[in-house]
Write an enzyme that holds these catalytic residues in place. Structure first.
Site, PDB file in Angstrom:
ATOM      1  N   ARG A  48     -19.626 -61.110  30.862  1.00  0.00           N
ATOM      2  CA  ARG A  48     -19.051 -59.852  30.430  1.00  0.00           C
ATOM      3  C   ARG A  48     -18.527 -59.968  28.999  1.00  0.00           C
ATOM      4  O   ARG A  48     -17.871 -60.958  28.646  1.00  0.00           O
ATOM      5  CB  ARG A  48     -17.884 -59.422  31.352  1.00  0.00           C
ATOM      6  N   ARG A  75      -6.922 -40.112  13.362  1.00  0.00           N
ATOM      7  CA  ARG A  75      -7.584 -41.223  14.051  1.00  0.00           C
ATOM      8  C   ARG A  75      -9.079 -41.129  13.748  1.00  0.00           C
ATOM      9  O   ARG A  75      -9.776 -40.235  14.227  1.00  0.00           O
ATOM     10  CB  ARG A  75      -7.330 -41.152  15.559  1.00  0.00           C
ATOM     11  N   ALA A  87       3.977 -45.900  18.267  1.00  0.00           N
ATOM     12  CA  ALA A  87       3.328 -47.013  18.952  1.00  0.00           C
ATOM     13  C   ALA A  87       2.836 -48.032  17.941  1.00  0.00           C
ATOM     14  O   ALA A  87       2.708 -47.736  16.744  1.00  0.00           O
ATOM     15  CB  ALA A  87       2.156 -46.510  19.812  1.00  0.00           C
ATOM     16  N   LEU A  89       0.928 -52.392  17.629  1.00  0.00           N
ATOM     17  CA  LEU A  89       0.375 -53.594  18.245  1.00  0.00           C
ATOM     18  C   LEU A  89       1.445 -54.656  18.496  1.00  0.00           C
ATOM     19  O   LEU A  89       2.427 -54.755  17.761  1.00  0.00           O
ATOM     20  CB  LEU A  89      -0.706 -54.194  17.342  1.00  0.00           C
ATOM     21  N   GLU A 104       8.530 -50.725  15.749  1.00  0.00           N
ATOM     22  CA  GLU A 104       7.562 -49.664  15.489  1.00  0.00           C
ATOM     23  C   GLU A 104       8.246 -48.303  15.363  1.00  0.00           C
ATOM     24  O   GLU A 104       7.860 -47.481  14.529  1.00  0.00           O
ATOM     25  CB  GLU A 104       6.513 -49.628  16.613  1.00  0.00           C
ATOM     26  N   GLU A 108       7.847 -46.161  11.930  1.00  0.00           N
ATOM     27  CA  GLU A 108       7.067 -44.924  11.942  1.00  0.00           C
ATOM     28  C   GLU A 108       7.916 -43.669  11.836  1.00  0.00           C
ATOM     29  O   GLU A 108       7.417 -42.627  11.394  1.00  0.00           O
ATOM     30  CB  GLU A 108       6.204 -44.856  13.207  1.00  0.00           C
ATOM     31  N   GLU A 156      -0.762 -43.691   7.972  1.00  0.00           N
ATOM     32  CA  GLU A 156       0.639 -43.387   8.271  1.00  0.00           C
ATOM     33  C   GLU A 156       1.361 -42.719   7.102  1.00  0.00           C
ATOM     34  O   GLU A 156       2.474 -42.219   7.275  1.00  0.00           O
ATOM     35  CB  GLU A 156       1.379 -44.667   8.654  1.00  0.00           C
TER      36      GLU A 156
END
Length: 221
Positions: A48, A75, A87, A89, A104, A108, A156
């Protein structure tokens, strides 16, 4: 709730013997990995390919007026501006998820929150990616001091931030006008939790055992 065999309803770990693992695409942010593993003893191994993802955190912020904080961001893969919740990572080594979420939020939206809880955990695409995301509920916000604010760049840089009545945001999800998965999951989970007096909320520092990289005692080959 229990299952038909009397067990508690919930996903469970199901280890398989990993025979080999190699990176077949080394990406800028995430990689594509190919695993060969034994699905059932005595049968041919399975192969996989999937995206190996560091995981992510998101924050649903509510204020005293029962408004939710949403951001509007471009996006590129879907060529749309999406209404989302803050949000990012889990890409800082050793950083606990709840501290990543606070970072975050500050980067942001220029906000700090004093009241944090775990709202919901999910895999965004478990058939093709290892990405696990934890969504927090945050309340009691205050502004980040001006001299400590993050310089936002790229997509952003022109991000819009808005306080939206919570019920309007939930209605937008159900009407198919909000599509971002962390926003959809966070808003619906918060609506369900609110209906139960927020009794479902979990401690902010609860272990994130679903995350493949944060499971205790499970080394990866």
């Amino acid at each position: 709730m229990t299952t038909t065999d009397g067990g508690v309803l919930g996903d469970s770990l199901s280890p398989r013997r990993l025979l080999s693992s190699q990176t077949v695409y080394d990406g800028r942010i995430w990689d594509v990995v190919q695993d060969t593993f034994e699905f059932t003893p005595g049968n041919e191994p399975l192969v996989r390919d999937y995206i190996e993802h560091p995981g992510a955190v998101a924050v649903l912020v509510l204020n005293d007026a029962d408004e939710v904080l949403l951001i509007n961001q471009y996006r590129h893969p879907v060529r749309m501006n999406l209404w989302e919740i803050p949000a990012g990572l889990l890409d800082v080594a050793g950083e606990p998820p709840h501290l990543a979420a606070a970072r975050e939020l500050a980067e942001e939206t220029d906000l700090i929150a004093a009241d944090w809880s775990v709202l919901v955990d999910l895999f965004l695409s478990p058939g093709s990616s290892s990405e696990a995301i934890r969504i927090y509920l945050a309340r009691t916000t205050s502004p980040v001091p001006a001299e400590q604010r993050h310089q936002r760049t790229d997509e952003e840089a022109d991000m819009a931030v808005a306080w939206v009545p919570f019920d309007d945001a939930v209605a937008a999800v159900l009407a198919g006008r909000i599509h971002n998965p962390s926003a959809v999951a966070g808003l619906l989970a918060a609506a369900a939790s609110r209906a139960g007096g927020y009794a479902s909320l979990r401690p902010v520092d609860e272990a994130f055992e679903a995350h493949p990289r944060l499971r205790s005692g499970e080394p990866r080959a």
